[in-house]
Design an enzyme around this catalytic site. Structure first.
Site, PDB file in Angstrom:
ATOM      1  N   HIS A 103      39.040   0.287   9.117  1.00 57.11           N
ATOM      2  CA  HIS A 103      40.284  -0.468   9.012  1.00 57.11           C
ATOM      3  C   HIS A 103      40.843  -0.449   7.594  1.00 57.11           C
ATOM      4  CE1 HIS A 103      42.660  -4.189   8.374  1.00 57.11           C
ATOM      5  NE2 HIS A 103      43.138  -3.905   9.580  1.00 57.11           N
ATOM      6  N   CYS A 409      46.711  13.332  15.257  1.00 58.55           N
ATOM      7  CA  CYS A 409      47.118  12.120  14.536  1.00 58.55           C
ATOM      8  C   CYS A 409      45.939  11.406  13.894  1.00 58.55           C
ATOM      9  CB  CYS A 409      47.877  11.172  15.462  1.00 58.55           C
ATOM     10  SG  CYS A 409      46.937  10.646  16.910  1.00 58.55           S
TER      11      CYS A 409
END
Length: 464
Positions: A103, A409
């Site tokens: 994250h 991606c």
């Protein structure tokens, strides 16, 4: 006088020079010392390059986030979605745990904030309210404040790269709509991944709870605002929105999230399209939001579903999408993030999709059996592993057979070596971090030129 001013301004100078295939960096020191004389406090993995100085603020609990002021260095064990507003205030981020696709890494790259992850001991070694310099480019944290001289060639090189034209489209990956204009300014050919998580999690209310409470319109309004902001910034260019894919541990702190199940391994748990089909109310809300964006005249938004493992998941999602859009066309695709998706890709193509996008963060994790958030095994996390490359090659080949667009991606799309490999395989587009768009476009341009020259040479060889 000029020399004296430079000596006074710079204690240590770090010069970076970019080459065609890689970035090399030279370091020198002023006042008779070199970089080895600086006191290195901790080291870790580069998550987002850059250098910044600031006051250490160690946060071990969400209640401590308010003490981080603008310009401070956020030091924590691992970041989570609750910390995003705080991360925006920080000049740099240093974590004990996490890998290059965790994250903290994903968010800091989009924000352009220097970040080092996986130090193992930053929260125990660094001292509260002390000044440090974070050299995230090299994965080192130094004691004190160090003045940095930025490379003179950086902006000139960026301008040259931005003028290149490539057959392979170079797109960006996005999480935060407020950074859309900045991302569009890179000259990117669109958005290859627009994540839903931070738009939804930013509302502080669980999406399923909103739907359950009859407040679905609130969820739709949140999504419309975020998606339309990005779509306007990239007007006329494709924007691929990925439906919600947040593990259950990221939902617990939200209003209405107290009923989230306890999972031993959320990465392998109730997430992605499997959860969306179990709770179709908020999947339908996402599709309705995209339809509303289309009705605003922003028809460049497409949709893709995450963590596909079965053909039936694609069929069911497509049925809900068709029901929402009626006969109106909307680009529809899937993420290739699991070995299962690699092996059933032909059946998925036959079902009728417009594009696929490789989510290499998870594809690498699941193929190599490596927890991508675990810094202890980061040395084994290899997106260029022969197995990963073989999976990518297989999918591209099959998709070409069915005229399905191919893209990537994951973080690997920002790696020159992977970009060169993808171009040779014939991929249609590559999505990179905003700060890597120019470098990847340059790599792609060179690779395409080599392919053309090689083909021309073969044509010029005398026939036997």
């Amino acid at each position: 006088k000029k020399v004296e001013e430079e000596k006074k301004a710079e204690e240590i100078t770090i010069e970076e020079q970019k080459t065609t295939e890689e970035e090399t960096e030279k370091t020198s020191a002023e006042e008779g010392s070199d970089i080895s004389n600086a006191n290195v406090l901790v080291t870790g993995n580069t998550a987002s390059p850059g250098i910044a100085s600031g006051i250490v603020k160690i946060t071990n609990d969400v209640n401590e986030l308010s003490k981080v002021q603008k310009g401070d260095v956020l030091v924590t064990k691992m970041t989570n979605p609750d910390m995003v507003p705080t991360m925006k205030r920080a000049s740099a981020i240093v974590t004990d745990m996490g890998g290059t696709t965790c994250h903290a890494a994903i968010v800091s790259r989009e924000m352009g904030i220097p970040c080092i992850v996986g130090t193992g001991n930053a929260t125990s070694v660094l001292k509260e309210n002390t000044m440090i310099t974070v050299d995230a480019t090299h994965g080192k944290v130094y004691e004190g404040k160090i003045a940095i001289k930025k490379p003179k060639q950086a902006e000139e090189t960026k301008e040259v790269y931005s003028e290149l034209i490539t057959a392979t489209q170079i797109k960006v990956v996005m999480d935060f709509p407020e950074y859309a204009e900045k991302a569009a300014a890179t000259g990117a050919d669109g958005v290859g991944l627009l994540r839903a998580e931070h738009m939804i999690l930013g509302s502080k209310v669980h999406p399923a709870y909103l739907v359950k409470q009859g407040r679905k319109q609130e969820l739709i309004d949140i999504l419309v605002k975020g998606i339309s902001t990005v779509a306007r910034a990239f007007d006329g260019k494709p924007v691929w929105y990925r439906t919600l894919d947040a593990p259950t541990d990221e939902f617990k702190s939200l209003e209405g999230g107290s009923d989230e199940p306890e999972e031993e391994n959320p990465m392998l748990g109730w997430r992605g399209i499997r959860r969306s089909l179990d709770q179709p109310g908020f999947l339908r809300a996402e599709f309705e939001a995209i339809k509303k964006v289309h009705e605003m005249g922003l028809k460049n938004v497409g949709v893709m579903i995450p963590l596909v493992t079965r053909v039936d998941e694609v069929r069911k999602a497509k049925e809900i999408l068709d029901d929402v859009f009626d006969d109106e066309y909307v680009e529809f695709g899937v993420m290739i993030e699991t070995p299962a998706a690699v092996w059933v890709i032909e059946d998925i193509c036959k079902l009728g999709i417009d594009f696929i996008s490789f989510g290499t963060n998870d594809l690498t994790q699941y193929t190599l059996a490596i927890d991508r958030n675990n810094d202890l095994v980061q040395k084994h996390y290899d997106e260029l592993h022969p197995a990963i490359l073989a999976e990518i090659s297989r999918v591209i080949k099959i998709c070409k057979k069915y005229h399905v667009q191919t893209s990537i991606c994951g973080q690997a799309g920002s790696t020159p070596k992977m970009a060169a490999f993808l171009v040779r395989q014939g991929i249609d587009s590559i999505s990179a971090n905003p700060d890597a768009v120019h470098q990847i476009r340059h790599t792609v341009a060179i690779t395409e030129k080599r392919l053309l020259l090689d083909a021309e040479r073969r044509n010029l060889r005398p026939q036997q």
